[in-house]
Design a protein around this motif. Sequence first.
Motif, PDB file in Angstrom:
ATOM      1  N   ILE A 164      79.355  46.779   7.905  1.00  0.00           N
ATOM      2  CA  ILE A 164      79.837  45.849   9.087  1.00  0.00           C
ATOM      3  C   ILE A 164      79.489  44.546   8.819  1.00  0.00           C
ATOM      4  O   ILE A 164      80.392  43.595   9.190  1.00  0.00           O
ATOM      5  N   ASP A 165      78.923  43.973   7.625  1.00  0.00           N
ATOM      6  CA  ASP A 165      78.894  42.671   7.364  1.00  0.00           C
ATOM      7  C   ASP A 165      79.568  42.335   6.208  1.00  0.00           C
ATOM      8  O   ASP A 165      79.524  41.118   5.425  1.00  0.00           O
ATOM      9  N   GLY A 166      80.451  43.179   5.915  1.00  0.00           N
ATOM     10  CA  GLY A 166      81.578  43.093   4.647  1.00  0.00           C
ATOM     11  C   GLY A 166      80.999  43.557   3.347  1.00  0.00           C
ATOM     12  O   GLY A 166      81.784  43.567   2.492  1.00  0.00           O
ATOM     13  N   SER A 167      79.980  44.016   2.991  1.00  0.00           N
ATOM     14  CA  SER A 167      79.275  44.603   1.938  1.00  0.00           C
ATOM     15  C   SER A 167      79.876  45.727   1.468  1.00  0.00           C
ATOM     16  O   SER A 167      80.226  46.538   2.410  1.00  0.00           O
TER      17      SER A 167
ATOM     18  N   MET B  79      78.538  46.042  -4.216  1.00  0.00           N
ATOM     19  CA  MET B  79      79.369  45.188  -5.267  1.00  0.00           C
ATOM     20  C   MET B  79      79.844  44.033  -5.140  1.00  0.00           C
ATOM     21  O   MET B  79      80.572  43.512  -5.895  1.00  0.00           O
ATOM     22  N   GLY B  80      79.958  43.568  -3.692  1.00  0.00           N
ATOM     23  CA  GLY B  80      80.426  42.219  -3.368  1.00  0.00           C
ATOM     24  C   GLY B  80      80.673  42.440  -1.798  1.00  0.00           C
ATOM     25  O   GLY B  80      80.320  43.195  -1.082  1.00  0.00           O
ATOM     26  N   ASN B  81      81.462  41.321  -1.330  1.00  0.00           N
ATOM     27  CA  ASN B  81      81.538  41.401   0.384  1.00  0.00           C
ATOM     28  C   ASN B  81      83.014  41.077   0.317  1.00  0.00           C
ATOM     29  O   ASN B  81      83.807  39.865  -0.183  1.00  0.00           O
ATOM     30  N   ILE B  82      83.668  41.739   1.025  1.00  0.00           N
ATOM     31  CA  ILE B  82      84.990  41.800   1.419  1.00  0.00           C
ATOM     32  C   ILE B  82      85.536  40.579   1.924  1.00  0.00           C
ATOM     33  O   ILE B  82      86.746  40.281   2.122  1.00  0.00           O
ATOM     34  N   PHE B  83      84.847  39.983   3.014  1.00  0.00           N
ATOM     35  CA  PHE B  83      85.147  38.781   3.531  1.00  0.00           C
ATOM     36  C   PHE B  83      85.106  37.593   2.827  1.00  0.00           C
ATOM     37  O   PHE B  83      85.652  36.560   3.132  1.00  0.00           O
ATOM     38  N   THR B  84      84.479  37.666   1.544  1.00  0.00           N
ATOM     39  CA  THR B  84      84.337  36.390   0.873  1.00  0.00           C
ATOM     40  C   THR B  84      85.081  36.622  -0.729  1.00  0.00           C
ATOM     41  O   THR B  84      85.217  35.542  -1.279  1.00  0.00           O
ATOM     42  N   SER B  85      85.508  37.831  -0.984  1.00  0.00           N
ATOM     43  CA  SER B  85      85.779  38.057  -2.239  1.00  0.00           C
ATOM     44  C   SER B  85      87.019  38.853  -2.266  1.00  0.00           C
ATOM     45  O   SER B  85      87.334  39.581  -1.376  1.00  0.00           O
ATOM     46  N   ASN B  86      88.049  38.683  -3.293  1.00  0.00           N
ATOM     47  CA  ASN B  86      89.175  39.388  -3.466  1.00  0.00           C
ATOM     48  C   ASN B  86      88.820  40.923  -3.758  1.00  0.00           C
ATOM     49  O   ASN B  86      87.886  41.136  -4.698  1.00  0.00           O
ATOM     50  N   PHE B  87      89.275  42.098  -3.185  1.00  0.00           N
ATOM     51  CA  PHE B  87      88.764  43.333  -3.386  1.00  0.00           C
ATOM     52  C   PHE B  87      88.938  43.912  -4.719  1.00  0.00           C
ATOM     53  O   PHE B  87      88.021  44.596  -5.158  1.00  0.00           O
ATOM     54  N   ASN B  88      90.116  43.503  -5.289  1.00  0.00           N
ATOM     55  CA  ASN B  88      90.334  44.019  -6.645  1.00  0.00           C
ATOM     56  C   ASN B  88      89.053  43.368  -7.488  1.00  0.00           C
ATOM     57  O   ASN B  88      88.750  44.386  -8.614  1.00  0.00           O
ATOM     58  N   ASP B  89      88.626  42.133  -7.400  1.00  0.00           N
ATOM     59  CA  ASP B  89      87.471  41.651  -8.277  1.00  0.00           C
ATOM     60  C   ASP B  89      86.308  42.552  -7.974  1.00  0.00           C
ATOM     61  O   ASP B  89      85.604  42.667  -8.647  1.00  0.00           O
TER      62      ASP B  89
ATOM     63  N   ASN C 122      92.326  42.412   9.419  1.00  0.00           N
ATOM     64  CA  ASN C 122      92.344  41.291   8.286  1.00  0.00           C
ATOM     65  C   ASN C 122      91.876  41.592   7.028  1.00  0.00           C
ATOM     66  O   ASN C 122      92.489  41.031   5.919  1.00  0.00           O
ATOM     67  N   PHE C 123      90.943  42.299   6.741  1.00  0.00           N
ATOM     68  CA  PHE C 123      90.342  42.489   5.615  1.00  0.00           C
ATOM     69  C   PHE C 123      90.263  43.907   5.228  1.00  0.00           C
ATOM     70  O   PHE C 123      90.482  44.210   4.120  1.00  0.00           O
ATOM     71  N   TYR C 124      90.227  45.018   5.902  1.00  0.00           N
ATOM     72  CA  TYR C 124      90.135  46.382   5.666  1.00  0.00           C
ATOM     73  C   TYR C 124      91.400  47.089   5.371  1.00  0.00           C
ATOM     74  O   TYR C 124      91.604  47.660   4.257  1.00  0.00           O
TER      75      TYR C 124
END
Length: 347
Positions: free
Chosen positions: A15-18, A32-42, A134-136
């Motif tokens: 829920i926090d984008g992780s 692996m990262g956060n989808i709210f702040t990083s490109n998903f492919n990365d 917007n993100f998922y």
Amino acid sequence: MKVCWSLFNEIEMDIDGSVYLCCAQRVDKTSMGNIFTSNFNDIWNCELAVKMREHALKGEYPYCNHKICHKLSGNKDIHFNDIIPCFKPVMQKLPTTVAFPMGRDCNAKCIFCRDNIISSSDAEFDKIKNNLINFYLPVMKNVEVVTVNDLGDAFSSKISREIIKIISNHYPNIKFKLMTNGICASESLINQLNLKDKIMELSISINATTANTHKKIFRIDAWNLLLKNLKYIKKLHQQGKIPHFHFKFVVCSENYEEMAAFVNFAHKYGANADFWEVRDYWPNLENKYESMAVHLPSHKNFPKLKKCLRNPLFEKDFVTLSPLLIDLRKEEINSHKMKNPFFKFLH
């Protein structure tokens, strides 16, 4: 060598984008990262993700929690494949299975999870809905199956219902894996959500075989309603509309004596019977865990639990025990054999 393809195909988004490969608990919350702040492919091909896949191709899982992952327990080898397909550590294809957060909305007060019925506010609902759009959704071009996380109940959660509606509208061919307590999984709601032909896997957390025990666990009087819903769901399963059907049982001090009966209960409805011990990281068990954790040697009823596990019903091919319960069962059976005079004579 056994290769778990979950690390090549599946992600879970919190829920926090992780973002996690496989699921958060099985990789010990290693994001692996956060989808709210990083490109998903990365994120999908980040350095840590590539390392995890390199290890998996060698049959190694240093980042995974072996204590809770049934795939690593050796109980069901069907989760692995000894033949290496055309997968590489750096993936060109996006994941085929995605798990989405749905908040903690639920219609019951399960003793493992909460002391009150939880319902998200309008603000929380709007936030998750906006994040979904917007993100998922943009990362779902290759997705075949969507898992709605088991933080709450898939059918009673208004967030979960909205997720199902939005995804179905954007990607009508996607199938769903759903976790529910079954109390709201009625024929009318399943049809309303247009899920009749879209459920790939349905897991129902029941944890009991009697009305009294069910009420103790969920703290809601809903056993008869559950049985009514199970009758309809069984029909869908028999028609092949729910290929994977599971009844879940969290073993604790309140219900362990019903474990064997639960195997027969699941078989009656054509479901797999999955058993897990109560976990100390679950949100509502602070100050309660030791009294409920009958699987701990320090618990007064631990010997009785081990005796229950001796039952041959747990050898059925539709039964899955957690890694810990597998070990306890093996230990008890071996101990019982050595104490048996006839067994000693034969050997």
